[in-house]
Scaffold this motif. Structure first.
Motif, mmCIF file in Angstrom:
data_model
loop_
_atom_site.group_PDB
_atom_site.id
_atom_site.type_symbol
_atom_site.label_atom_id
_atom_site.label_comp_id
_atom_site.label_asym_id
_atom_site.label_seq_id
_atom_site.Cartn_x
_atom_site.Cartn_y
_atom_site.Cartn_z
ATOM 1 N N LEU A 12 21.842 56.240 -12.077
ATOM 2 C CA LEU A 12 20.520 56.020 -12.642
ATOM 3 C C LEU A 12 19.487 55.858 -11.536
ATOM 4 O O LEU A 12 19.725 55.178 -10.535
ATOM 5 C CB LEU A 12 20.516 54.766 -13.523
ATOM 6 C CG LEU A 12 21.406 54.794 -14.773
ATOM 7 C CD1 LEU A 12 21.477 53.400 -15.397
ATOM 8 C CD2 LEU A 12 20.877 55.800 -15.783
ATOM 9 N N ALA A 18 20.392 53.262 -19.151
ATOM 10 C CA ALA A 18 21.172 54.051 -20.106
ATOM 11 C C ALA A 18 21.082 53.363 -21.458
ATOM 12 O O ALA A 18 21.289 52.151 -21.554
ATOM 13 C CB ALA A 18 22.623 54.157 -19.655
ATOM 14 N N CYS A 52 14.128 55.514 -20.021
ATOM 15 C CA CYS A 52 15.456 56.018 -20.366
ATOM 16 C C CYS A 52 15.909 57.041 -19.327
ATOM 17 O O CYS A 52 15.257 58.065 -19.128
ATOM 18 C CB CYS A 52 15.439 56.652 -21.755
ATOM 19 S SG CYS A 52 17.043 57.276 -22.304
ATOM 20 N N VAL A 54 19.285 58.087 -19.431
ATOM 21 C CA VAL A 54 20.288 58.859 -20.153
ATOM 22 C C VAL A 54 20.451 58.223 -21.530
ATOM 23 O O VAL A 54 20.381 57.002 -21.685
ATOM 24 C CB VAL A 54 21.637 58.899 -19.389
ATOM 25 C CG1 VAL A 54 22.157 57.496 -19.111
ATOM 26 C CG2 VAL A 54 22.661 59.717 -20.136
ATOM 27 N N ILE A 125 28.940 55.055 -14.369
ATOM 28 C CA ILE A 125 27.487 54.900 -14.330
ATOM 29 C C ILE A 125 27.158 53.813 -13.319
ATOM 30 O O ILE A 125 27.521 52.647 -13.502
ATOM 31 C CB ILE A 125 26.910 54.541 -15.714
ATOM 32 C CG1 ILE A 125 27.414 55.521 -16.790
ATOM 33 C CG2 ILE A 125 25.374 54.551 -15.664
ATOM 34 C CD1 ILE A 125 26.936 55.199 -18.195
#
Length: 275
Positions: A12, A18, A52, A54, A125
């Motif tokens: 990210l 996320a 955002c 993802v 992530i």
């Protein structure tokens, strides 16, 4: 359409998060009442789009979905349009097929550039290990549904259904889906305990195979966060009764309730059993 394989690595960007959402069942219990929930979901999507990084949709976005070669279900233009807008902002959308939108083919891939999964998938992530799946048919028990799913996924059965006129096929599918008690969540209101919840049992089995920081599910409409050792079993809840969703900021995962009106207090509906 993606199926399993190696973990997908996501890093990210600074300030990005996320987002996770599941079990919207748009189209139920009828068009009028569904539209109210659809507008709320679009409002939420509009609010999160700026930070955002993802978006994960973990199944049952629609209460019934079946694609013909040149025909898709009527309606849902607000949702599809907003998802297209998010995709056009180069925000990846990962879509997990649920038991109510089991017959998803390539429409979302072609129209909103979604990455579609039919089963479980591992993600990394920001260095955290994620196991993600809708959850239908996982864990022990529910043998009746597992048998039914074999029929639903059978290529011959799908072809025979495909031969029906779309108006008749959609009527049959929508009618059957709306009569399913899982839509309203009536069978999901009671927490069965950590030793009796099928998906928690399934999470434990996965953790014997590999360590995960978070195991994320839809399907079970009751939102919950359960500690299994250092791992966290997360069920996202739904957008029928609970309006819950998950956020991962790159360090921690939080399950939240969407506050639909200014000044509204969050309902204490999330089951939390953590250290």
């Amino acid at each position: 359409m993606v199926s399993g394989g190696q973990p997908i690595n996501i890093q990210l960007e600074a300030g990005k998060k996320a987002y996770f959402s599941s079990d919207h069942h748009f189209g139920a219990p009828n068009e009028k009442d569904s539209l109210v929930r659809e507008k709320l979901f679009v409002k939420w999507l509009d609010e999160i789009k700026d930070d955002c990084g993802v978006l994960f949709l973990i199944g049952d976005l629609f209460d019934f979905w079946f694609e013909y070669k040149h025909v898709v279900p009527k309606g849902f233009v607000r949702i599809l349009g907003k998802l297209a807008e998010i995709s056009d902002r180069r925000i990846p959308i990962y879509f997990f097929v649920g038991n109510h939108d089991l017959w998803m083919k390539d429409y979302l891939e072609e129209q909103i550039n979604a990455i579609v999964f039919r089963d479980k998938q591992d993600f990394i992530i920001n260095g955290k290990e994620f196991f993600i799946v809708h959850g239908d048919g996982k864990g022990p028990g529910d043998k009746g549904y597992k048998r039914m799913k074999k029929v639903f996924t059978n290529k011959v059965c799908q072809f025979l259904f495909y031969l029906l006129h779309p108006d008749l096929a959609m009527w049959l599918g929508i009618t059957a889906s709306r009569k399913n008690k899982m839509i309203s969540g009536d069978e999901d209101v009671n927490f069965l305990g950590v030793d009796n919840e099928w998906l928690i049992m399934y999470s434990r089995k996965q953790l014997h195979r590999k360590y995960y920081d978070y195991l994320i599910y839809g399907h079970r409409h009751l939102p919950m966060e359960i500690a299994i050792g250092k791992a966290r079993h997360i069920n996202l809840g739904d957008w029928i009764n609970y309006f819950t969703y998950g956020i991962f900021d790159g360090k921690e995962f939080v399950l939240k309730t969407y506050l639909r009106n200014q000044g509204e207090e969050s309902r204490d509906s999330i089951i939390k059993i953590i250290d």
